[in-house]
Every structure is written in structure tokens, then in C-alpha cells.
Design a protein around this motif. Sequence first.
Motif, PDB file in Angstrom:
ATOM      1  N   ASN A  77       0.824  -1.196   0.000  1.00 18.33           N
ATOM      2  CA  ASN A  77       0.000   0.000   0.000  1.00 18.33           C
ATOM      3  C   ASN A  77       0.866   1.257   0.000  1.00 18.33           C
ATOM      4  N   TYR A  78       0.396   2.299  -0.707  1.00 19.84           N
ATOM      5  CA  TYR A  78       1.069   3.584  -0.737  1.00 19.84           C
ATOM      6  C   TYR A  78       0.123   4.654  -0.222  1.00 19.84           C
ATOM      7  N   HIS A  79       0.702   5.671   0.400  1.00 21.81           N
ATOM      8  CA  HIS A  79      -0.090   6.778   0.911  1.00 21.81           C
ATOM      9  C   HIS A  79       0.422   8.092   0.332  1.00 21.81           C
ATOM     10  N   ARG A  80      -0.489   9.022   0.192  1.00 25.77           N
ATOM     11  CA  ARG A  80      -0.163  10.357  -0.345  1.00 25.77           C
ATOM     12  C   ARG A  80       0.288  11.243   0.815  1.00 25.77           C
ATOM     13  N   VAL A  81       1.498  11.736   0.693  1.00 25.38           N
ATOM     14  CA  VAL A  81       2.031  12.653   1.705  1.00 25.38           C
ATOM     15  C   VAL A  81       2.324  13.978   1.010  1.00 25.38           C
ATOM     16  N   VAL A  82       1.652  15.025   1.456  1.00 28.91           N
ATOM     17  CA  VAL A  82       1.817  16.357   0.866  1.00 28.91           C
ATOM     18  C   VAL A  82       2.590  17.230   1.853  1.00 28.91           C
ATOM     19  N   PHE A  83       3.666  17.857   1.355  1.00 26.48           N
ATOM     20  CA  PHE A  83       4.484  18.751   2.178  1.00 26.48           C
ATOM     21  C   PHE A  83       4.178  20.195   1.803  1.00 26.48           C
ATOM     22  N   GLN A  84       3.971  21.008   2.801  1.00 26.28           N
ATOM     23  CA  GLN A  84       3.768  22.429   2.590  1.00 26.28           C
ATOM     24  C   GLN A  84       4.828  23.212   3.358  1.00 26.28           C
ATOM     25  N   PRO A  85       5.218  24.401   2.870  1.00 22.71           N
ATOM     26  CA  PRO A  85       4.714  25.034   1.644  1.00 22.71           C
ATOM     27  C   PRO A  85       5.261  24.368   0.385  1.00 22.71           C
ATOM     28  N   GLY A  86       4.595  24.622  -0.727  1.00 24.01           N
ATOM     29  CA  GLY A  86       5.051  24.096  -2.001  1.00 24.01           C
ATOM     30  C   GLY A  86       4.191  22.979  -2.553  1.00 24.01           C
ATOM     31  N   ASP A  87       3.314  22.406  -1.706  1.00 22.47           N
ATOM     32  CA  ASP A  87       2.454  21.300  -2.154  1.00 22.47           C
ATOM     33  C   ASP A  87       3.253  20.199  -2.851  1.00 22.47           C
ATOM     34  N   VAL A  88       4.329  19.771  -2.219  1.00 20.36           N
ATOM     35  CA  VAL A  88       5.129  18.663  -2.748  1.00 20.36           C
ATOM     36  C   VAL A  88       4.432  17.351  -2.402  1.00 20.36           C
ATOM     37  N   LEU A  89       4.071  16.590  -3.439  1.00 20.60           N
ATOM     38  CA  LEU A  89       3.323  15.344  -3.247  1.00 20.60           C
ATOM     39  C   LEU A  89       4.236  14.142  -3.419  1.00 20.60           C
ATOM     40  N   LEU A  90       4.224  13.241  -2.428  1.00 19.89           N
ATOM     41  CA  LEU A  90       4.978  12.003  -2.513  1.00 19.89           C
ATOM     42  C   LEU A  90       4.029  10.818  -2.338  1.00 19.89           C
ATOM     43  N   GLU A  91       4.299   9.763  -3.067  1.00 18.60           N
ATOM     44  CA  GLU A  91       3.618   8.499  -2.849  1.00 18.60           C
ATOM     45  C   GLU A  91       4.575   7.638  -2.015  1.00 18.60           C
ATOM     46  N   VAL A  92       4.227   7.420  -0.751  1.00 13.64           N
ATOM     47  CA  VAL A  92       5.142   6.790   0.205  1.00 13.64           C
ATOM     48  C   VAL A  92       4.606   5.415   0.593  1.00 13.64           C
ATOM     49  N   PRO A  93       5.473   4.386   0.543  1.00 13.14           N
ATOM     50  CA  PRO A  93       5.029   3.051   0.954  1.00 13.14           C
ATOM     51  C   PRO A  93       4.598   3.035   2.415  1.00 13.14           C
ATOM     52  N   GLU A  94       3.557   2.294   2.697  1.00 19.80           N
ATOM     53  CA  GLU A  94       3.078   2.183   4.069  1.00 19.80           C
ATOM     54  C   GLU A  94       4.165   1.596   4.967  1.00 19.80           C
ATOM     55  N   GLY A  95       4.324   2.223   6.133  1.00 20.83           N
ATOM     56  CA  GLY A  95       5.317   1.760   7.090  1.00 20.83           C
ATOM     57  C   GLY A  95       6.657   2.452   6.972  1.00 20.83           C
ATOM     58  N   LYS A  96       6.824   3.274   5.928  1.00 20.54           N
ATOM     59  CA  LYS A  96       8.111   3.962   5.751  1.00 20.54           C
ATOM     60  C   LYS A  96       8.206   5.128   6.720  1.00 20.54           C
ATOM     61  N   ASN A  97       9.390   5.384   7.193  1.00 19.48           N
ATOM     62  CA  ASN A  97       9.651   6.504   8.090  1.00 19.48           C
ATOM     63  C   ASN A  97       9.563   7.822   7.316  1.00 19.48           C
ATOM     64  N   LEU A  98       8.958   8.847   7.930  1.00 15.68           N
ATOM     65  CA  LEU A  98       8.785  10.134   7.250  1.00 15.68           C
ATOM     66  C   LEU A  98      10.136  10.764   6.918  1.00 15.68           C
ATOM     67  N   LYS A  99      11.100  10.625   7.806  1.00 15.65           N
ATOM     68  CA  LYS A  99      12.449  11.144   7.525  1.00 15.65           C
ATOM     69  C   LYS A  99      13.017  10.505   6.266  1.00 15.65           C
ATOM     70  N   GLU A 100      12.914   9.188   6.159  1.00 14.20           N
ATOM     71  CA  GLU A 100      13.444   8.494   4.989  1.00 14.20           C
ATOM     72  C   GLU A 100      12.754   8.956   3.712  1.00 14.20           C
ATOM     73  N   ALA A 101      11.438   9.168   3.786  1.00 11.94           N
ATOM     74  CA  ALA A 101      10.700   9.647   2.620  1.00 11.94           C
ATOM     75  C   ALA A 101      11.176  11.036   2.203  1.00 11.94           C
ATOM     76  N   MET A 102      11.431  11.902   3.182  1.00 13.77           N
ATOM     77  CA  MET A 102      11.902  13.256   2.898  1.00 13.77           C
ATOM     78  C   MET A 102      13.289  13.224   2.266  1.00 13.77           C
ATOM     79  N   ASN A 103      14.161  12.363   2.804  1.00 13.68           N
ATOM     80  CA  ASN A 103      15.506  12.247   2.239  1.00 13.68           C
ATOM     81  C   ASN A 103      15.468  11.711   0.822  1.00 13.68           C
ATOM     82  N   ASP A 104      14.634  10.685   0.587  1.00 11.79           N
ATOM     83  CA  ASP A 104      14.536  10.105  -0.750  1.00 11.79           C
ATOM     84  C   ASP A 104      14.044  11.127  -1.762  1.00 11.79           C
TER      85      ASP A 104
END
Length: 616
Positions: A2-29
Motif C-alpha cells: 500500500n502507498y499513501h499520499r504525503v503532501v508537504f507544505q509550503p510548495g504542495d510537494v506530493l509524494l507516494e510513500v510506501p506504508e510503514g516507511k519513516n517520514l524522515k526516509e521519505a523526505m531524504n529520498d
Amino acid sequence: MNYHRVVFQPGDVLLEVPEGKNLKEAMNDAGLEFDFPCGGRGTCGKCRVRISKGLAAPVPREQEIIQAQELDAGIRLACLTTVDNDLLVELPNKNQLKHNILITSEARSFQIAPHLQKLYLEIEKPSREAHSSDWHRLKDSLIKQGYKERALESEISIFRKMPDVLREADNRVTAVMYGSEVVGIEPLDSRNTLLGMAFDIGTTTIVGYLLDLSSGEELNVVSALNPQTAFGADVISRLTFASHEESGLNKLHNAVIEAINKLIAEAIQKTSIGREHIYGISIAANTCMHHIFLGINPQSIAVSPYVPALSEPLVLDASDLKIDINQAGKVFVLPNIAGFVGADTVAVLLSTELDQSKDIKLVIDIGTNGEIALGSREKIVACSAAAGPAFEGAQISSGMRGAVGAIDHVYYRERLEYGVIGGGKPLGVCGSALLDTVAGLVELGILNKRGKILAPDQLTNPVAQRFKENLIEYEGQGAFLLARENETGHGRPIMITQSDIRELQMAKGAMAAGVRVLLDAYGIQVQDIQEVLLAGAFGNYLNPHSACVIGLIPPELESKIKMIGNAAGTGAKLALLSADEYRRARDIAEDVKFVELGSYPRFNSIFGECTYFKVP
């Protein structure tokens, strides 16, 4: 999966992040610029974000270090947040992430003698009577310029482009030479565009200088936060990440190469010059950053006997490192000395000309790993002191880097006053303010020699009574309040705790012990030092008086202190603009005597003594 939509503001940066992934790791990737001082271990509490959608219950560690009202407002630590549904994440304002990066330094005289040079050639045209090959005729032109035929060489990439360039330019070309090697060939006369960039790769920041290699003119200066801070604030965190995380070394290596390429693009964009005209890069870096830049595992530096994989100067092809300059460009990597005393220290010594000084000088570059050199033209000794992250603000309760919003200096006047980088309400304290705060507490007698904060009824100095309201208790220990909740930009109090003072004692104790050991190894006394040169960002922003009061620098030397700016950057420029200076850097690295503090007799007792304060 499963993937989840993670939106970062400001900038409305949209990531599709695998379930269970650490938010830090997603930001670094995703390459989002963010600071994780402790490397994402959940110990520093600095990677705060606000989750306004998809908020989950805080984990125990967040409950320990984040106030209840902030938790209710959605504040979480990115390194402890697991993505298990769609999230809307608010990052700090980018203005709060802007860092003060030191780019200036003192210049010195030298003779420009670039590693590479351009020669304009009018090559004899082929004919039925003279049918020598293109390469043979090009060599004939170079022989007329004084080159020896047998020494001349080139590589396949030049041979591939040579026929087209010669005929398009009617046999009038510019040869780019590195010694007797033809590393480039350009149509017509392009001698006026031979450029290079000198880089100082620090643990915290990277600075690049765009230079005209013929005139020595500095065309532009660019800088950025080292993106490796996403993997840890200090070299030990990155050593651990490189050695123990899957693909850790590759991630760190790619991050610094990408940062260098971005800085190159920024530098040339400001000058409207194509990157194909950049033929040389020089690199000054501490030993750990040096190895990671080259893609070499730095693990051997982290364990006794702390031996680097290599110390020698290197000349490499830029294409091998995927550095985006002319495909024939060269990379000149300055040598290391030993252990954690790296190429940045060599660059500082080259800049200060300590190897030619008749006076004995002390050179200090203060950071998470402080480098210290002592000597003159007679001899130089050097060591590295593991100061830890206190001077950079990491592991300090209200600490932060020298960025917008940081309290950078503290003044004990009729009332407590402070300066804030960028103005406005403060967000935390950086290293220079930590020094000022503790130095004032020492002078006022609010601290005892062991660093303990005294209670208000224990104060004997009448002036100290002005600040007794700043003495508070925090989490069962003493603390000194700098700004109350309503005075800060985030609604949390800013203070220096007893634990923060202990961290500073460890850092200043390591640096002071390093100075003591070098004096002993050199066989001189403090009064024999004629000048103290402070290099690097922290060394140039601190108050010298505060540094001497707390014992970071021997108090007897306060009047002899001189700030010299980014001396490592100056050394990197010298090494790029002059082949003679580059060779001199090699000689310095070979001649400096390295002193390993951990194995020095009585080091532990010296270090212990140096953690104390000299109180009135």
C-alpha cells in the motif's frame, strides 16, 4: 504494498510513500532540504514538523520531549513518524532554514601558475604532399611551443572530436593542456575562458569559488548547507550511517556530488558562462568528508588506530566522479595529514603560511571535530579534538545552527540582552550564544568551577542578583532562562540547561586539552605563542573574550587572537590557481607531525582538568 499520499507544505510537494516507511526516509529520498542533527535517532528533538491531516498518537519519546500543547497542535518528530495513512505535513518556513555561511577570508600574495593552460594553435593544413594525420599535425604545432614529442599524449575522447573541430575551425584551435597531455580541444581562440572552481566541503556547509584560472580573479562565490546533514549533524553520525546503513555510503556520496553540481550550476548561471569552460576543480575537506566525496568507506577512520584509506594528493578525471564540468576536466584533491586531521587543515595551513612563519602560531579550526596546529617554519604539530556537536547547536536543548532566528550573542548589562540572526523573535541558540551565556555565568559566579548552576541564595556577586529571575528549574535540574514563552517565535522557552553546560564542558575540554598536549609535544609554554589564528565559521562568529573566559582558548592569549575567515576555502583556491601551491600543500601534509590525543600520556587527566572553569 500500500502507498499513501504525503503532501508537504509550503510548495504542495506530493509524494507516494510506501506504508510503514519513516517520514524522515521519505523526505531524504525526495531530496527535501531538512536538518536531522542526531541522524534520525530521535535523541535531539529538532526535526519538528506539524501534521495537519492524518495525525497519529505521539510515540513515548515524543511525549517526553514535546510539550503537551504542541502535541495537541500536531507537532511531531519526522524521524519518529511512520507513514500509515495520507498525511499533510507542514515544514518550517524556509527563511528559518537559511544559514549564515562563512565565505570570506584573508587573501595572500602568490604566483599564479595554473595546472591547466590553453594554447592557441594554427595547425598546418593537410595536402596531397603533406598527408600527416590530424594528431601528428597537432603535435607538430605543440612541439613548436616547446613540448617534446614523446611526452605528448591524449585520450580517445579527444581523438574522436578532433577531426570535426579541426575542419569546422579551419585548423585554428585552442588546445587545453595538463602538463604534456591534451585534455581538451576547442574551435578558434578560446584562451580567455579557462575557469575552475575551488570547493571547501565542510561537515555543515559547502562553499564554492568560481575562478578565472589565468588571472586568478574570483568571479563568483556560492554556498549551501551540506545535504548530508539529513543523515546526521556530525562526522560520527555519518561514519555510522556510511558503514551500517544499506547503501549508506552511496547516499552520502551522491548527496555531496549532487550538491557540488548544483553549486556549479548556480555559479555559472550568475555569470552567464557555460560549464564546459570549467576545466579544474579543487577539493579541501576533512578526512571523513574527503573519503565520502571520493566514495571511499571512511570506517577505518572511526576505529583505532584511526587510519585513513589514503592521505596522498589526487588528480582525478571529473567524469569519473560525475562532476558536471568539461568532460576533460580534472579534480585536484588536497592531501590529508592523519586521522581526523584532513585536507581542510592542510588548506588552512597553506593559507596561513604557517610553514614559513618565523613566529610560533596557534591555528584553531573549531567545529564538531576541531583541528589544532601549532608551530612555525621550524616544525608543526597538529591534532584533532572530538569536540562533539555542542558548538553547532546540536544536542543542546534549545540549540540550533547559525540560521535565521538563532540567538547568536548574549550580553549581561543592566538586564539580559541578546542578538538574533535576521531579527525578530528567537527560535533557539547557536554555538556562539552558548559560549556567551556560559562565559557570563562564569564571570558572575553563577557557575562553580565544576559547571554547576548555583541557586539564587548561593550567589555572592551583587551584579549576579540582576539575573536571579533567570535561574529556573527545568526537568529537575537547574537552567538559565534566555527568553520566555511569549518572547519566542515558537512559544517555547529558550534556556541553557545544566545538561547543556555539561555538553559545552566536554567540547571545550577536548579543544583545550588538544592545545595543552600540542604545547607539551612542541616543548614550549603558552607565552611563547605569538598569535592565535581562528579559522572556520564558528571561530569567526564567537566572541574571543567568551572563548577565553570558559577556557576554550588559554586566557593569556586573548589579545593575540585574530579571525582569518574561511581559510580552508582560501587554501583550496591557492591549490587550484597554482600548481606550485598544490605541491606545497603536499609538502605541508608530509611534514606536519600528527599527535594522536587518545594515546598521549596523561591525556585523560589533562582533559578532565580542562573541563573545569576558572571562576572568580
